[in-house]
Structures are given as C-alpha cells and as structure tokens.
Design a protein around this motif. Structure first.
Motif, PDB file in Angstrom:
ATOM      1  N   LYS A 237      -2.827   5.153   5.481  1.00 10.64           N
ATOM      2  CA  LYS A 237      -1.369   5.049   5.333  1.00 10.64           C
ATOM      3  C   LYS A 237      -0.662   5.729   6.504  1.00 10.64           C
ATOM      4  O   LYS A 237       0.309   5.211   7.062  1.00 10.64           O
ATOM      5  CB  LYS A 237      -0.928   5.673   4.007  1.00 10.64           C
TER       6      LYS A 237
ATOM      7  N   ARG B 211       7.772   0.325   2.885  1.00 11.18           N
ATOM      8  CA  ARG B 211       7.652  -0.492   1.680  1.00 11.18           C
ATOM      9  C   ARG B 211       8.641  -1.662   1.714  1.00 11.18           C
ATOM     10  O   ARG B 211       9.663  -1.601   2.395  1.00 11.18           O
ATOM     11  CB  ARG B 211       7.896   0.365   0.434  1.00 11.18           C
TER      12      ARG B 211
ATOM     13  N   SER C 184       3.349   2.022   2.793  1.00 10.82           N
ATOM     14  CA  SER C 184       2.983   0.872   1.970  1.00 10.82           C
ATOM     15  C   SER C 184       1.558   0.361   2.192  1.00 10.82           C
ATOM     16  O   SER C 184       0.919  -0.115   1.256  1.00 10.82           O
ATOM     17  CB  SER C 184       3.968  -0.270   2.238  1.00 10.82           C
TER      18      SER C 184
ATOM     19  N   SER D 210      -2.292  -0.383  -0.008  1.00 14.02           N
ATOM     20  CA  SER D 210      -1.853   0.073  -1.327  1.00 14.02           C
ATOM     21  C   SER D 210      -2.819   1.101  -1.911  1.00 14.02           C
ATOM     22  O   SER D 210      -4.012   0.833  -2.061  1.00 14.02           O
ATOM     23  CB  SER D 210      -1.762  -1.131  -2.277  1.00 14.02           C
TER      24      SER D 210
ATOM     25  N   SER E 122      -4.124  -0.069  -5.373  1.00 18.46           N
ATOM     26  CA  SER E 122      -5.158  -1.097  -5.268  1.00 18.46           C
ATOM     27  C   SER E 122      -6.472  -0.518  -4.758  1.00 18.46           C
ATOM     28  O   SER E 122      -7.546  -0.813  -5.302  1.00 18.46           O
ATOM     29  CB  SER E 122      -4.688  -2.216  -4.337  1.00 18.46           C
TER      30      SER E 122
ATOM     31  N   ARG F  59       1.722  -4.389  -8.611  1.00 20.41           N
ATOM     32  CA  ARG F  59       2.426  -3.761  -7.493  1.00 20.41           C
ATOM     33  C   ARG F  59       3.306  -4.770  -6.763  1.00 20.41           C
ATOM     34  O   ARG F  59       4.399  -4.437  -6.303  1.00 20.41           O
ATOM     35  CB  ARG F  59       1.414  -3.142  -6.520  1.00 20.41           C
TER      36      ARG F  59
ATOM     37  N   HIS G 230       4.986  -3.250  -3.156  1.00 23.02           N
ATOM     38  CA  HIS G 230       3.960  -3.523  -2.157  1.00 23.02           C
ATOM     39  C   HIS G 230       3.994  -4.991  -1.760  1.00 23.02           C
ATOM     40  O   HIS G 230       4.279  -5.871  -2.587  1.00 23.02           O
ATOM     41  CB  HIS G 230       2.558  -3.207  -2.692  1.00 23.02           C
TER      42      HIS G 230
ATOM     43  N   ASP H 140      -0.602  -5.651   1.549  1.00 19.52           N
ATOM     44  CA  ASP H 140      -0.952  -4.259   1.220  1.00 19.52           C
ATOM     45  C   ASP H 140      -2.072  -4.235   0.181  1.00 19.52           C
ATOM     46  O   ASP H 140      -2.974  -3.393   0.233  1.00 19.52           O
ATOM     47  CB  ASP H 140       0.254  -3.514   0.637  1.00 19.52           C
ATOM     48  N   ILE H 141      -1.972  -5.163  -0.771  1.00 20.64           N
ATOM     49  CA  ILE H 141      -2.968  -5.231  -1.842  1.00 20.64           C
ATOM     50  C   ILE H 141      -4.315  -5.681  -1.289  1.00 20.64           C
ATOM     51  O   ILE H 141      -5.355  -5.089  -1.593  1.00 20.64           O
ATOM     52  CB  ILE H 141      -2.508  -6.209  -2.950  1.00 20.64           C
TER      53      ILE H 141
END
Length: 220
Positions: free
Chosen positions: A112, A119, A132, A135, A138, A180, A186, A190-191
């Motif tokens: 991060k 975000r 963001s 994640s 996740s 999310r 997110h 990001d996931i």
C-alpha cells in the motif's frame, strides 16, 4: 538421507518459484497498468455495474460480509484458530496460520505504501482511510481463509468435507472482495491485486508447510 532431503528441497523450491511467479506476474501486470491508468475504464465500468444493485437490505448484508475481512475480525479469528490448533496439538498448523497471516499483513502494508493509490470516489457507502491498492480486506481474507481451506483439505478424512469446507471458505473470500467494490471503497483492480498478492504469499507458506512435513517423515 541427506540426498533425499536435498532432492526434496530443490523440488519444493522449484514448485514454489513456479507458483509464486504465476501470481506475481498477474500482480505486476495490474501494477504496471495501474501506473499508466489503463485500468480506469475497467474499474469504473465494473463498479458502476455492481452499484446498480444497491439497496438497503443488500447494503446491510454487504456490511456484515465486509466485516469478515476487517482487521479486528481477522485478528481475532487468527488468534482463535491458533489457540484451537495448539489445543489439538497441531503445533505446525498453528504456526502456519500465525506466520502466513502475520507476515502477510506486513506485506500488505508495504505494498500500500509502495503504490499509494487513492481510494475511489464513486458513490462510497462507507468511509475508509488509508491507501487503496492492494485491498487489505481481500489480501488478508485470501491468506487467512485460504490457509484454513488448505488445512481443512489437508486434514479432513472425507472428501465431502474437504470439498465443501474449502469451497465455503473460498466463497467467503470472493464475497469479501465483492463487498468492497459494492461499498465503493475499492476498485476491482484493488481486489484482484489483493487476491494475487495474497495468493502468492499463501502459496509460499503452503509449500513451506508441506516441505517441513515431508522432511520430518524422511528424518524419522
């Protein structure tokens, strides 16, 4: 015996590198396009579609689901799982959960801070702080629930329990990621990034677990 251990070590090292490079390739592809902002159209399209289904009842459900990937919940779950494993004399399993989730959390913080992606600002339903990508919900969920799925598949004696237990845990992982996006905190990338980074780290931990397990059998 030394030759067998050396051969085992090299075989597991090769397997770990192959799996890790696969996950890392996906992660780096996302990260590369992220810097070039090539994912913006994809992210906005998916978020807009998912948020078409916003309703009060569904939001309440998603808030519960997203809690399953939160730091307080995962921390309590990790500690509870470790205690359970130790009570069952499954020391290696307890250390596996502690090491995978603990180091994985630090890994997420590093990533991060490395990318510092802001975000999304597309109809957020809740407020979140911090960067963001990737994640944390996740990535943390993939590591913890994925590790639990591995232990269920590894130790359960009946195939129905192996498959049903693992499938249920991976369904939770998927739903945490979806929540999310639904909540607007997110981007879909990001996931995917969180799942990829979490999958890479979990793969390393699983391979280490299997290596030391077989090493002990050879040494006996």
């Amino acid at each position: 015996m030394a030759g067998r251990l050396m051969k085992l070590a090299f075989s597991y090292l090769g397997l770990s590198l192959a799996i890790v490079f696969g996950f890392i390739f996906i992660f780096l592809e996302i990260a590369s396009e992220l810097k070039e902002k090539e994912l913006e159209e994809f992210d906005v399209t998916v978020m807009t579609y998912v948020q078409r289904f916003i309703s009060s009842d569904l939001t309440e459900l998603m808030l519960y689901i997203t809690m399953l990937g939160s730091i307080p919940w995962l921390t309590a779950s990790v500690i509870g799982t470790i205690v359970f494993c130790f009570l069952k004399k499954k020391w290696r399993s307890g250390l596996f959960i502690a090491f995978s989730s603990g180091v994985g959390a630090l890994f997420n913080m590093y990533l991060k801070d490395l990318f510092q992606r802001e975000r999304p600002d597309i109809k957020p339903l809740i407020e979140e702080e911090g960067y963001s990508f990737p994640s944390g919900h996740s990535m943390g969920s993939f590591i913890f629930y994925g590790a639990c799925a591995f232990l269920v598949f590894h130790f359960a004696r009946r195939w129905k329990i192996k498959i049903a237990g693992s499938a249920a845990l991976f369904f939770i992982i998927f739903m945490v990621g979806l929540s999310r996006v639904y909540l607007g905190v997110h981007y879909p990338s990001d996931i995917i990034g969180g799942f990829s980074a979490g999958g890479a780290w979990l793969a390393v931990c699983v391979i280490l677990f299997k290596f030391y397990e077989k090493k002990e059998r050879i040494s006996q």
